[in-house]
Design a protein around this motif. Structure first.
Motif, PDB file in Angstrom:
ATOM      1  N   ARG A  78      17.740  -2.667  22.154  1.00 38.94           N
ATOM      2  CA  ARG A  78      17.649  -1.377  21.452  1.00 38.94           C
ATOM      3  C   ARG A  78      16.238  -0.797  21.577  1.00 38.94           C
ATOM      4  O   ARG A  78      16.064   0.392  21.881  1.00 38.94           O
ATOM      5  N   GLU A  79      15.238  -1.642  21.354  1.00 36.17           N
ATOM      6  CA  GLU A  79      13.836  -1.200  21.429  1.00 36.17           C
ATOM      7  C   GLU A  79      13.519  -0.635  22.821  1.00 36.17           C
ATOM      8  O   GLU A  79      12.950   0.459  22.945  1.00 36.17           O
ATOM      9  N   TYR A  80      13.880  -1.371  23.860  1.00 35.02           N
ATOM     10  CA  TYR A  80      13.621  -0.916  25.230  1.00 35.02           C
ATOM     11  C   TYR A  80      14.430   0.333  25.564  1.00 35.02           C
ATOM     12  O   TYR A  80      13.923   1.247  26.215  1.00 35.02           O
ATOM     13  N   ARG A  81      15.681   0.368  25.135  1.00 34.94           N
ATOM     14  CA  ARG A  81      16.540   1.523  25.430  1.00 34.94           C
ATOM     15  C   ARG A  81      15.967   2.791  24.813  1.00 34.94           C
ATOM     16  O   ARG A  81      15.874   3.828  25.467  1.00 34.94           O
ATOM     17  N   LYS A  82      15.566   2.703  23.540  1.00 35.94           N
ATOM     18  CA  LYS A  82      15.010   3.872  22.858  1.00 35.94           C
ATOM     19  C   LYS A  82      13.694   4.310  23.496  1.00 35.94           C
ATOM     20  O   LYS A  82      13.451   5.499  23.665  1.00 35.94           O
ATOM     21  N   ALA A  83      12.852   3.339  23.869  1.00 30.83           N
ATOM     22  CA  ALA A  83      11.577   3.659  24.519  1.00 30.83           C
ATOM     23  C   ALA A  83      11.803   4.369  25.856  1.00 30.83           C
ATOM     24  O   ALA A  83      11.009   5.219  26.253  1.00 30.83           O
ATOM     25  N   ALA A  84      12.902   4.022  26.523  1.00 35.03           N
ATOM     26  CA  ALA A  84      13.239   4.649  27.804  1.00 35.03           C
ATOM     27  C   ALA A  84      13.958   5.977  27.624  1.00 35.03           C
ATOM     28  O   ALA A  84      14.233   6.676  28.607  1.00 35.03           O
ATOM     29  N   GLY A  85      14.283   6.327  26.380  1.00 37.68           N
ATOM     30  CA  GLY A  85      14.985   7.588  26.112  1.00 37.68           C
ATOM     31  C   GLY A  85      16.414   7.595  26.616  1.00 37.68           C
ATOM     32  O   GLY A  85      16.953   8.637  26.968  1.00 37.68           O
ATOM     33  N   MET A  86      17.034   6.420  26.638  1.00 35.71           N
ATOM     34  CA  MET A  86      18.410   6.301  27.131  1.00 35.71           C
ATOM     35  C   MET A  86      19.395   6.219  25.977  1.00 35.71           C
ATOM     36  O   MET A  86      19.078   5.658  24.931  1.00 35.71           O
ATOM     37  N   THR A  87      20.577   6.742  26.190  1.00 34.47           N
ATOM     38  CA  THR A  87      21.663   6.548  25.233  1.00 34.47           C
ATOM     39  C   THR A  87      22.318   5.206  25.541  1.00 34.47           C
ATOM     40  O   THR A  87      22.107   4.631  26.621  1.00 34.47           O
ATOM     41  N   GLN A  88      23.138   4.738  24.616  1.00 30.19           N
ATOM     42  CA  GLN A  88      23.875   3.500  24.856  1.00 30.19           C
ATOM     43  C   GLN A  88      24.793   3.656  26.059  1.00 30.19           C
ATOM     44  O   GLN A  88      24.934   2.740  26.868  1.00 30.19           O
ATOM     45  N   GLN A  89      25.397   4.814  26.205  1.00 29.23           N
ATOM     46  CA  GLN A  89      26.294   5.057  27.337  1.00 29.23           C
ATOM     47  C   GLN A  89      25.530   5.067  28.656  1.00 29.23           C
ATOM     48  O   GLN A  89      25.991   4.503  29.646  1.00 29.23           O
ATOM     49  N   GLU A  90      24.362   5.684  28.685  1.00 30.09           N
ATOM     50  CA  GLU A  90      23.562   5.709  29.910  1.00 30.09           C
ATOM     51  C   GLU A  90      23.167   4.294  30.331  1.00 30.09           C
ATOM     52  O   GLU A  90      23.226   3.950  31.511  1.00 30.09           O
TER      53      GLU A  90
END
Length: 73
Positions: free
Chosen positions: A6-18
């Protein structure tokens, strides 16, 4: 298992689907990993680490999870 997905995904500006699309799984799988309800397979952990440019050990918080597992024995 605790992870930093979650931390890395949010930092990358990605959605869960992306993120799910990038590693070829369903968004449900990403949601379950982020909620600590599912531990990714080695191959999935590898693909996630590649997306974020980090190691599996860092992404999957190896040291912390080993400590937690040791406390439960």
């Amino acid at each position: 298992m605790k992870t930093k997905v979650r931390e890395y995904r949010k930092a990358a500006g990605m959605t869960q689907q992306e993120l799910a699309d990038a590693v070829h799984v369903s968004s449900r799988t990403i949601i379950s990993i982020e909620k600590e309800q599912y531990s990714p397979s080695l191959m999935l952990a590898y693909r996630l680490a590649q997306v974020f440019g980090t190691s599996i050990e860092d992404l999957c918080m190896l040291a912390e999870n080993e400590r937690i597992e040791g406390d439960n024995e």
